[in-house]
Design a protein around this motif. Structure first.
Motif, PDB file in Angstrom:
ATOM      1  N   LEU A  95      10.483  -4.195  -2.786  1.00 33.07           N
ATOM      2  CA  LEU A  95       9.344  -4.407  -1.907  1.00 33.07           C
ATOM      3  C   LEU A  95       8.885  -3.095  -1.272  1.00 33.07           C
ATOM      4  O   LEU A  95       7.683  -2.839  -1.159  1.00 33.07           O
ATOM      5  N   VAL A  96       9.830  -2.276  -0.859  1.00 32.45           N
ATOM      6  CA  VAL A  96       9.494  -0.997  -0.232  1.00 32.45           C
ATOM      7  C   VAL A  96       8.786  -0.071  -1.217  1.00 32.45           C
ATOM      8  O   VAL A  96       7.814   0.619  -0.875  1.00 32.45           O
ATOM      9  N   SER A  97       9.258  -0.063  -2.464  1.00 29.57           N
ATOM     10  CA  SER A  97       8.672   0.840  -3.458  1.00 29.57           C
ATOM     11  C   SER A  97       7.298   0.385  -3.924  1.00 29.57           C
ATOM     12  O   SER A  97       6.477   1.198  -4.354  1.00 29.57           O
ATOM     13  N   GLU A  98       7.029  -0.926  -3.846  1.00 27.19           N
ATOM     14  CA  GLU A  98       5.784  -1.468  -4.380  1.00 27.19           C
ATOM     15  C   GLU A  98       4.697  -1.661  -3.324  1.00 27.19           C
ATOM     16  O   GLU A  98       3.541  -1.941  -3.662  1.00 27.19           O
ATOM     17  N   ARG A  99       5.072  -1.521  -2.043  1.00 24.20           N
ATOM     18  CA  ARG A  99       4.104  -1.832  -0.984  1.00 24.20           C
ATOM     19  C   ARG A  99       4.200  -0.822   0.148  1.00 24.20           C
ATOM     20  O   ARG A  99       5.286  -0.514   0.634  1.00 24.20           O
ATOM     21  N   ARG A 100       3.053  -0.307   0.568  1.00 24.49           N
ATOM     22  CA  ARG A 100       3.039   0.596   1.710  1.00 24.49           C
ATOM     23  C   ARG A 100       3.317  -0.184   2.996  1.00 24.49           C
ATOM     24  O   ARG A 100       3.138  -1.405   3.046  1.00 24.49           O
ATOM     25  N   ALA A 101       3.728   0.504   4.042  1.00 25.94           N
ATOM     26  CA  ALA A 101       3.980  -0.150   5.331  1.00 25.94           C
ATOM     27  C   ALA A 101       2.684  -0.802   5.814  1.00 25.94           C
ATOM     28  O   ALA A 101       1.641  -0.147   5.893  1.00 25.94           O
ATOM     29  N   PRO A 102       2.734  -2.100   6.119  1.00 22.84           N
ATOM     30  CA  PRO A 102       1.505  -2.798   6.512  1.00 22.84           C
ATOM     31  C   PRO A 102       1.054  -2.415   7.926  1.00 22.84           C
ATOM     32  O   PRO A 102       1.857  -1.984   8.754  1.00 22.84           O
ATOM     33  N   VAL A 103      -0.233  -2.588   8.179  1.00 26.01           N
ATOM     34  CA  VAL A 103      -0.778  -2.341   9.516  1.00 26.01           C
ATOM     35  C   VAL A 103      -0.412  -3.509  10.431  1.00 26.01           C
ATOM     36  O   VAL A 103       0.121  -4.528   9.985  1.00 26.01           O
ATOM     37  N   SER A 104      -0.704  -3.384  11.713  1.00 25.72           N
ATOM     38  CA  SER A 104      -0.425  -4.443  12.674  1.00 25.72           C
ATOM     39  C   SER A 104      -1.289  -5.664  12.377  1.00 25.72           C
ATOM     40  O   SER A 104      -2.308  -5.571  11.680  1.00 25.72           O
TER      41      SER A 104
END
Length: 298
Positions: A171-180
């Motif tokens: 999940l970390v490798s496939e998705r950037r940190a989401p916004v609030s």
């Protein structure tokens, strides 16, 4: 805990009433597990019903912890169901998106936390093996101890830790940190306004460079059968149908899967559930849920 599929004795009406009361108490959690595993409200409801039938026919006097027993039943049913669901999804017409669920009344859907509930995350979970997905869901959303998860999915505790770790890394490798949550809502609102106006420049400004637009019509309605990739192409795609798509459309903002969504109505009927997944680079994914069978619950 015993064989979760065995039939056994059942008592009289009073005993069945007690069984129903116990089941009702854990039902939100059972649905939450099944939904996260399958990404489908309809299929999750079917599994909850199957779990009830098994609980109804089981020798309940032998069960010391009904909640743990039923969590095991629903998880094993979901693992089996996911294996057959994947075969069906291979022949699905166009992109397959998870079925949105209204989380207004139960923001976490029976879980300790709202993990593994957002549509973008559910889409990523599709790439995990059924046991990886089960381990991740039980640990991250429901905070089950590793030892208990090991018993539920019938692997060692060490194996469970490895499964959860692999899922997290994926999940970390496939998705950037989401916004609030607030920022996601602002971006969605701005996207709807730009899309409705067919404003090409505004759309491009909102989108991350590698943004992707997915439209799930399931072959039942007109929708793009392929993902549209890249900010310029997504902006052109959205602006190109603005003068036709938005005619007579009323927009209502609500909450599905724990995040803001736009419910698009025409003649009083919801025909599209639109949401976005975003990071500090802008909108990464635009998700158009248009399959009538999937938006009935919303």
């Amino acid at each position: 805990m015993g064989d979760t599929g065995s039939a056994g004795q059942s008592g009289g009406p009073a005993d069945l009433d007690e069984a129903a009361t116990v089941f009702a108490g854990v039902r939100p959690r059972l649905f939450g597990i099944a939904y996260r595993m399958l990404g489908s409200v309809t299929e999750a409801e079917d599994l909850v019903q199957e779990a009830w039938l098994r609980w109804q026919g089981y020798d309940r006097a032998t069960v010391t912890d009904p909640a743990a027993f039923l969590a095991t039943v629903i998880t094993r049913l979901a693992i089996n169901a996911l294996q057959s669901a994947r075969a069906r999804r291979e022949t699905y017409v166009g992109p397959w998106l998870p079925e949105p669920v209204d989380t207004t009344a139960d923001p976490h859907l029976g879980a300790e936390r709202g993990e593994a509930l957002g549509l973008a995350v559910l889409l990523l979970l599709e790439r995990l093996s059924p046991t990886e997905r089960a381990a991740y869901v039980l640990r991250e959303a429901f905070d089950y101890p590793y030892r208990q998860i090991a018993g539920i999915i019938q692997v060692s505790e060490v194996a469970v830790r490895q499964l959860v770790s692999r899922a997290r890394k994926h999940l970390v490798s496939e998705r950037r940190a989401p916004v609030s949550t607030a920022q996601q809502r602002r971006l969605l609102t701005a996207f709807v306004a730009a899309a409705r106006a067919g404003d090409l420049t505004a759309l491009e400004d909102l989108l991350a460079a590698d943004a992707v637009s997915y439209s799930d019509g399931g072959g039942a309605v007109r929708a793009s059968r392929f993902p549209v990739v890249g900010a310029p192409r997504v902006a052109k795609y959205v602006s190109a149908f603005a003068d036709r798509f938005w005619v007579g459309v009323e927009v209502e903002f609500g909450t599905v899967n724990g995040q803001a969504a736009a419910l698009l109505r025409r003649d009083g009927e919801v025909f599209t559930v639109l949401t976005v997944d975003a990071s500090d680079q802008g909108i990464d994914q635009v998700l158009w849920m248009m399959n009538p069978a999937k938006i009935a619950a919303v």
